[in-house]
Design an enzyme around this catalytic site. Structure first.
Site, PDB file in Angstrom:
ATOM      1  N   CYS A 107       0.946  -1.126  -0.081  1.00  0.00           N
ATOM      2  CA  CYS A 107      -0.027   0.047   0.191  1.00  0.00           C
ATOM      3  C   CYS A 107       0.911   1.254  -0.123  1.00  0.00           C
ATOM      4  CB  CYS A 107      -0.937   0.022   1.092  1.00  0.00           C
ATOM      5  SG  CYS A 107      -2.027  -1.426   1.311  1.00  0.00           S
ATOM      6  N   HIS A 120      -4.046   7.216   1.253  1.00  0.00           N
ATOM      7  CA  HIS A 120      -4.267   5.641   0.612  1.00  0.00           C
ATOM      8  C   HIS A 120      -5.490   5.244   0.967  1.00  0.00           C
ATOM      9  CE1 HIS A 120      -4.027   1.445   0.049  1.00  0.00           C
ATOM     10  NE2 HIS A 120      -3.943   1.173   1.000  1.00  0.00           N
ATOM     11  N   ASN A 162      -9.738  -0.733  -2.433  1.00  0.00           N
ATOM     12  CA  ASN A 162      -8.638  -0.298  -2.174  1.00  0.00           C
ATOM     13  C   ASN A 162      -7.719  -0.796  -3.246  1.00  0.00           C
ATOM     14  OD1 ASN A 162      -5.711  -0.448  -1.258  1.00  0.00           O
ATOM     15  ND2 ASN A 162      -6.332  -1.503   0.805  1.00  0.00           N
TER      16      ASN A 162
HETATM   17  O1  UT7 Z   1      -4.492  -1.070   2.611  1.00  0.00           O
HETATM   18  C1  UT7 Z   1      -3.733  -1.822   3.717  1.00  0.00           C
HETATM   19  C2  UT7 Z   1      -4.058  -1.359   5.058  1.00  0.00           C
HETATM   20  N1  UT7 Z   1      -5.357  -2.013   5.292  1.00  0.00           N
HETATM   21  C3  UT7 Z   1      -6.183  -1.548   6.334  1.00  0.00           C
HETATM   22  O2  UT7 Z   1      -5.879  -0.437   6.728  1.00  0.00           O
HETATM   23  C4  UT7 Z   1      -7.409  -2.214   6.647  1.00  0.00           C
HETATM   24  C5  UT7 Z   1      -7.808  -1.996   8.047  1.00  0.00           C
HETATM   25  N2  UT7 Z   1      -8.927  -2.858   8.640  1.00  0.00           N
HETATM   26  C6  UT7 Z   1     -10.114  -2.695   8.175  1.00  0.00           C
HETATM   27  O3  UT7 Z   1     -10.198  -1.781   7.381  1.00  0.00           O
HETATM   28  C7  UT7 Z   1     -11.270  -3.317   8.750  1.00  0.00           C
HETATM   29  O4  UT7 Z   1     -10.529  -4.011  10.098  1.00  0.00           O
HETATM   30  C8  UT7 Z   1     -12.040  -4.200   8.048  1.00  0.00           C
HETATM   31  C9  UT7 Z   1     -13.030  -3.331   6.933  1.00  0.00           C
HETATM   32  C10 UT7 Z   1     -11.257  -5.286   7.088  1.00  0.00           C
HETATM   33  C11 UT7 Z   1     -12.819  -5.058   8.692  1.00  0.00           C
HETATM   34  O5  UT7 Z   1     -14.041  -4.209   9.428  1.00  0.00           O
HETATM   35  P1  UT7 Z   1     -14.057  -4.862  11.211  1.00  0.00           P
HETATM   36  O6  UT7 Z   1     -15.049  -3.855  11.506  1.00  0.00           O
HETATM   37  O7  UT7 Z   1     -12.720  -4.533  11.656  1.00  0.00           O
HETATM   38  O8  UT7 Z   1     -14.730  -6.050  11.080  1.00  0.00           O
HETATM   39  P2  UT7 Z   1     -14.099  -7.480  11.604  1.00  0.00           P
HETATM   40  O9  UT7 Z   1     -13.107  -8.145  10.828  1.00  0.00           O
HETATM   41  O10 UT7 Z   1     -14.050  -7.447  13.288  1.00  0.00           O
HETATM   42  O11 UT7 Z   1     -15.393  -8.412  11.351  1.00  0.00           O
HETATM   43  C12 UT7 Z   1     -16.717  -8.453  12.257  1.00  0.00           C
HETATM   44  C13 UT7 Z   1     -17.585  -9.151  11.720  1.00  0.00           C
HETATM   45  C14 UT7 Z   1     -16.908 -10.685  11.905  1.00  0.00           C
HETATM   46  O12 UT7 Z   1     -18.186 -11.488  12.295  1.00  0.00           O
HETATM   47  P3  UT7 Z   1     -18.532 -12.035  13.658  1.00  0.00           P
HETATM   48  O13 UT7 Z   1     -17.072 -12.648  14.062  1.00  0.00           O
HETATM   49  O14 UT7 Z   1     -18.463 -10.577  14.369  1.00  0.00           O
HETATM   50  O15 UT7 Z   1     -19.593 -12.877  13.774  1.00  0.00           O
HETATM   51  C15 UT7 Z   1     -16.750 -11.052  10.428  1.00  0.00           C
HETATM   52  O16 UT7 Z   1     -16.833 -12.473  10.400  1.00  0.00           O
HETATM   53  O17 UT7 Z   1     -17.902  -8.939  10.389  1.00  0.00           O
HETATM   54  C16 UT7 Z   1     -17.847 -10.378   9.463  1.00  0.00           C
HETATM   55  N3  UT7 Z   1     -17.364  -9.869   8.382  1.00  0.00           N
HETATM   56  C17 UT7 Z   1     -18.312  -9.899   7.345  1.00  0.00           C
HETATM   57  N4  UT7 Z   1     -19.643  -9.781   7.309  1.00  0.00           N
HETATM   58  C18 UT7 Z   1     -20.196  -9.408   6.062  1.00  0.00           C
HETATM   59  C19 UT7 Z   1     -16.135 -10.082   7.859  1.00  0.00           C
HETATM   60  N5  UT7 Z   1     -16.188  -9.654   6.349  1.00  0.00           N
HETATM   61  C20 UT7 Z   1     -17.367  -9.562   6.268  1.00  0.00           C
HETATM   62  C21 UT7 Z   1     -18.269  -9.279   4.892  1.00  0.00           C
HETATM   63  N6  UT7 Z   1     -19.230  -9.120   4.702  1.00  0.00           N
HETATM   64  N7  UT7 Z   1     -17.468  -8.971   3.832  1.00  0.00           N
END
Ligand code: UT7
Length: 335
Positions: free
Chosen positions: A115, A262, A292
């Site tokens: 990134c 980014h 992204n």
């Molecule tokens: O570019 C390089 C740098 N990258 C970043 O800076 C990305 C940083 N991270 C993020 O942007 C976020 O952490 C994400 C967008 C990737 C994820 O968001 P989050 O709020 O951290 O969600 P999470 O990973 O904690 O997941 C929450 C829930 C989980 O379900 P449970 O365990 O709470 O039942 C996941 O399984 O959301 C679920 N989940 C989804 N649900 C629907 C994960 N992906 C999806 C999805 N659709 N695509």
């Protein structure tokens, strides 16, 4: 000592639009979750029936940037190409662009900093120009993520985020003082390498091993991310890199005219915007349309902002990125 300034910008994204609803054909996800957590509405994914790939998209963006710089391909002295998704394991994309654009046998360097790849590449090009070694350098960021993402519910945490596309800049020698790239700031913290990675195929996890084990639970050849961990580091490092850039040049947050972050997550951009007290018109985001695009994200957003007339002569433009490695950095530009 010379200065370097951006004289041409271009970007190219594949035509094929994939909306959040389109993703539900492969995985259990929904528009609301994706928009709320990331800001993404749609992304571009290469249609395999087209000839788009990492190098060809980079070449398309480069043609536009070179033309806008008022140059021809024969004026370019060097290529810096940033990607995490090269067409081939080796060689990299830089030499492919040299060939596609039918350029003279100039040097071509690939940068693998995910990134922050474009930030690193711009910094490398800036050094070559400031030392007087080269006059015009083509700097490209390009990614083809779609072919390598896991299109299943297991992969949804990563797959919904990434998009394909390319951007390019021509960086040229300038003798105007106080204009162009003022400084660049690069950092890494390799102890977090596995928090956002694609581990194989590579020599640490080579193809014969993957085939031999034939393990249905093996996902080492798909990208994986510890999302919340990455998020927490991103907001801190983005801010640090911007502060470092401002301090180096004796500037304040109030001096920023345009911030190009980014495009990792709209929530990260909004956090940074608030922290530095910037208005909506002082930050350009396009993650809603493109997701992204990793090494292409900063240069696509910069080009778009410039095309929209959001960047004017003498503006203070700040580029900042954070990502896999971890690597992060910033570039401070007086336009
Ligand atoms: O570019 C390089 C740098 N990258 C970043 O800076 C990305 C940083 N991270 C993020 O942007 C976020 O952490 C994400 C967008 C990737 C994820 O968001 P989050 O709020 O951290 O969600 P999470 O990973 O904690 O997941 C929450 C829930 C989980 O379900 P449970 O365990 O709470 O039942 C996941 O399984 O959301 C679920 N989940 C989804 N649900 C629907 C994960 N992906 C999806 C999805 N659709 N695509």
């Amino acid at each position: 000592m010379y200065n370097s300034k951006i004289t041409g910008l271009g970007y190219y994204v594949p035509e094929n639009v994939v909306t959040n609803d389109d993703l539900t054909q492969w995985m259990d996800t929904n528009d609301e979750w994706i928009q709320e957590r990331t800001g993404i509405k749609e992304r571009r994914w290469i249609d395999p029936k087209t000839d788009d790939n990492t190098s060809s998209m980079g070449a398309k963006a480069a043609r536009i940037a070179i033309e806008r710089a008022g140059l021809t391909k024969d004026d370019i002295d060097f290529i810096v190409f940033a990607t995490l998704s090269p067409d081939m394991y080796f060689p990299g994309g830089g030499v492919r662009v040299q060939d596609m654009l039918d350029m003279p046998t100039i040097g071509a360097l690939d940068v693998r900093n995910q990134c922050s790849g474009f930030i690193y590449s711009l910094s490398v090009a800036d050094q070559f120009i400031k030392t007087g070694m080269y006059k015009n350098i083509l700097v490209i960021g390009s990614e083809n993520h779609s072919g390598g993402l896991e299109r299943s519910t297991r992969g949804r945490g990563v797959t919904v985020i990434f998009g394909d596309g390319a951007g390019a800049a021509v960086l040229s020698r300038s003798e105007e003082n106080g204009k162009g790239i003022l400084s660049s700031h690069l950092h890494s913290e390799g102890k977090h390498a596995k928090e956002l990675a694609l581990e194989g195929p590579a020599t640490g996890r080579w193809v014969p091993e993957i085939i031999q084990e034939n393990d249905p639970n093996d996902v080492s050849y798909y990208p994986h991310m510890n999302g919340q961990f990455v998020f927490k580091h991103a907001v801190v490092r983005f801010s640090e890199a911007i502060v470092e850039g401002l301090q180096t040049n004796n500037l304040q947050a109030t001096d920023i005219d345009m911030l190009i972050p980014h495009q990792a997550n709209l929530r990260i951009s909004q956090f940074v915007q608030k922290k530095f007290g910037l208005s909506d018109s002082q930050v350009h985001n396009n993650i809603m349309k493109y997701g992204n695009t990793t090494a292409a994200s900063v240069i696509i957003a910069l080009t778009e902002a410039w095309e929209l007339g959001k960047i004017k002569d003498n503006d203070l433009v700040v580029l900042a990125a954070f990502g896999s490695g971890f690597t992060w950095g910033s570039v401070i530009i007086r336009w």
